[in-house]
Design a protein around this motif. Structure first.
Motif, PDB file in Angstrom:
ATOM      1  N   MET A  56      30.232  34.456  33.339  1.00 57.30           N
ATOM      2  CA  MET A  56      31.376  34.630  33.863  1.00 57.30           C
ATOM      3  C   MET A  56      31.312  33.371  34.690  1.00 57.30           C
ATOM      4  SD  MET A  56      33.177  37.327  35.724  1.00 57.30           S
ATOM      5  CE  MET A  56      34.372  36.954  36.804  1.00 57.30           C
ATOM      6  N   ILE A  57      32.417  32.563  34.322  1.00 55.98           N
ATOM      7  CA  ILE A  57      32.508  31.853  35.408  1.00 55.98           C
ATOM      8  C   ILE A  57      33.047  31.815  37.170  1.00 55.98           C
ATOM      9  CG2 ILE A  57      33.614  29.220  35.514  1.00 55.98           C
ATOM     10  CD1 ILE A  57      33.793  28.485  32.478  1.00 55.98           C
ATOM     11  N   LYS A  58      32.888  30.673  37.914  1.00 54.83           N
ATOM     12  CA  LYS A  58      33.419  31.537  39.220  1.00 54.83           C
ATOM     13  C   LYS A  58      33.689  29.758  39.648  1.00 54.83           C
ATOM     14  CE  LYS A  58      29.748  34.561  39.358  1.00 54.83           C
ATOM     15  NZ  LYS A  58      28.738  35.260  40.092  1.00 54.83           N
ATOM     16  N   LEU A  59      35.290  30.023  39.902  1.00 54.24           N
ATOM     17  CA  LEU A  59      35.281  27.967  40.851  1.00 54.24           C
ATOM     18  C   LEU A  59      35.410  28.726  42.134  1.00 54.24           C
ATOM     19  CD1 LEU A  59      38.510  28.149  38.424  1.00 54.24           C
ATOM     20  CD2 LEU A  59      36.176  27.093  37.790  1.00 54.24           C
ATOM     21  N   SER A  60      35.166  27.720  43.004  1.00 55.15           N
ATOM     22  CA  SER A  60      34.611  27.473  44.025  1.00 55.15           C
ATOM     23  C   SER A  60      36.332  27.226  44.871  1.00 55.15           C
ATOM     24  CB  SER A  60      33.808  26.275  44.436  1.00 55.15           C
ATOM     25  OG  SER A  60      34.856  25.092  43.938  1.00 55.15           O
ATOM     26  N   THR A  61      36.168  27.985  46.008  1.00 58.95           N
ATOM     27  CA  THR A  61      37.768  27.543  46.562  1.00 58.95           C
ATOM     28  C   THR A  61      38.603  26.527  47.023  1.00 58.95           C
ATOM     29  OG1 THR A  61      37.485  29.544  48.211  1.00 58.95           O
ATOM     30  CG2 THR A  61      38.940  27.873  49.530  1.00 58.95           C
TER      31      THR A  61
ATOM     32  N   ALA B 251      27.162  35.563  44.692  1.00 60.67           N
ATOM     33  CA  ALA B 251      27.718  36.358  44.888  1.00 60.67           C
ATOM     34  C   ALA B 251      29.360  35.651  44.342  1.00 60.67           C
ATOM     35  CB  ALA B 251      28.276  37.114  45.841  1.00 60.67           C
ATOM     36  N   SER B 252      29.425  34.282  44.465  1.00 56.14           N
ATOM     37  CA  SER B 252      30.265  33.644  44.798  1.00 56.14           C
ATOM     38  C   SER B 252      30.418  32.098  44.302  1.00 56.14           C
ATOM     39  CB  SER B 252      32.151  33.491  45.270  1.00 56.14           C
ATOM     40  OG  SER B 252      31.588  33.262  46.617  1.00 56.14           O
ATOM     41  N   ALA B 253      31.222  30.986  44.176  1.00 58.22           N
ATOM     42  CA  ALA B 253      30.553  29.926  44.121  1.00 58.22           C
ATOM     43  C   ALA B 253      30.818  29.180  44.794  1.00 58.22           C
ATOM     44  CB  ALA B 253      31.980  29.380  42.755  1.00 58.22           C
ATOM     45  N   ASP B 254      31.726  29.548  46.280  1.00 57.92           N
ATOM     46  CA  ASP B 254      31.186  29.399  47.520  1.00 57.92           C
ATOM     47  C   ASP B 254      29.860  29.605  48.020  1.00 57.92           C
ATOM     48  OD1 ASP B 254      33.803  28.100  47.460  1.00 57.92           O
ATOM     49  OD2 ASP B 254      34.764  29.836  47.675  1.00 57.92           O
ATOM     50  N   ALA B 255      28.866  30.847  47.400  1.00 53.81           N
ATOM     51  CA  ALA B 255      28.285  31.119  48.689  1.00 53.81           C
ATOM     52  C   ALA B 255      26.863  30.670  48.644  1.00 53.81           C
ATOM     53  CB  ALA B 255      27.543  32.637  47.538  1.00 53.81           C
ATOM     54  N   ALA B 256      25.780  30.526  49.623  1.00 54.08           N
ATOM     55  CA  ALA B 256      25.212  29.737  49.856  1.00 54.08           C
ATOM     56  C   ALA B 256      23.765  30.173  48.194  1.00 54.08           C
ATOM     57  CB  ALA B 256      23.592  30.135  50.761  1.00 54.08           C
ATOM     58  N   LEU B 257      23.427  29.204  48.313  1.00 52.35           N
ATOM     59  CA  LEU B 257      22.254  28.690  46.863  1.00 52.35           C
ATOM     60  C   LEU B 257      20.720  30.351  47.392  1.00 52.35           C
ATOM     61  CD1 LEU B 257      21.905  25.523  46.436  1.00 52.35           C
ATOM     62  CD2 LEU B 257      22.859  27.430  44.559  1.00 52.35           C
TER      63      LEU B 257
END
Length: 95
Positions: free
Chosen positions: A1-6, A36-42
């Motif tokens: 699933m593609i997750k887009l950053s804010t 968990a999201s595109a904004d989350a830390a690696l």
């Protein structure tokens, strides 16, 4: 699933095209837990490969047209990944 950053969602909603937002970047492949999201830390994910134009560290470009709504890499470019270490990719980020 593609997750887009804010930041990407804001750019697309207010000022930019997907091409403009992604053109001139790199694709980085990671191994480890998927954030968990595109904004989350690696967190403990490890960078194992970076894809660039020709593998030279030159950012990747996209074609100016999008046939059937699909963003296409520049046909004239050879995108190549440079392995930084071994492992199986579990996710990527466009940066």
């Amino acid at each position: 699933m593609i997750k887009l950053s804010t930041a990407l969602r804001v750019a697309l909603a207010t000022q930019s095209s997907l091409k403009a937002a992604l053109d001139g970047g790199f694709i980085r492949l990671y191994t480890g837990p998927v954030p968990a999201s595109a904004d989350a830390a690696l967190d403990s994910a490890v960078l194992i490969n970076e894809i660039s134009a020709g593998g030279t560290g030159t950012p990747v470009p996209f074609e100016d047209n999008a046939p059937m709504g699909v963003l296409v890499k520049k046909v004239s470019e050879n995108w190549t990944g440079n392995n930084l270490m071994g492992g199986t990719p579990t996710f990527f980020r466009s940066v």
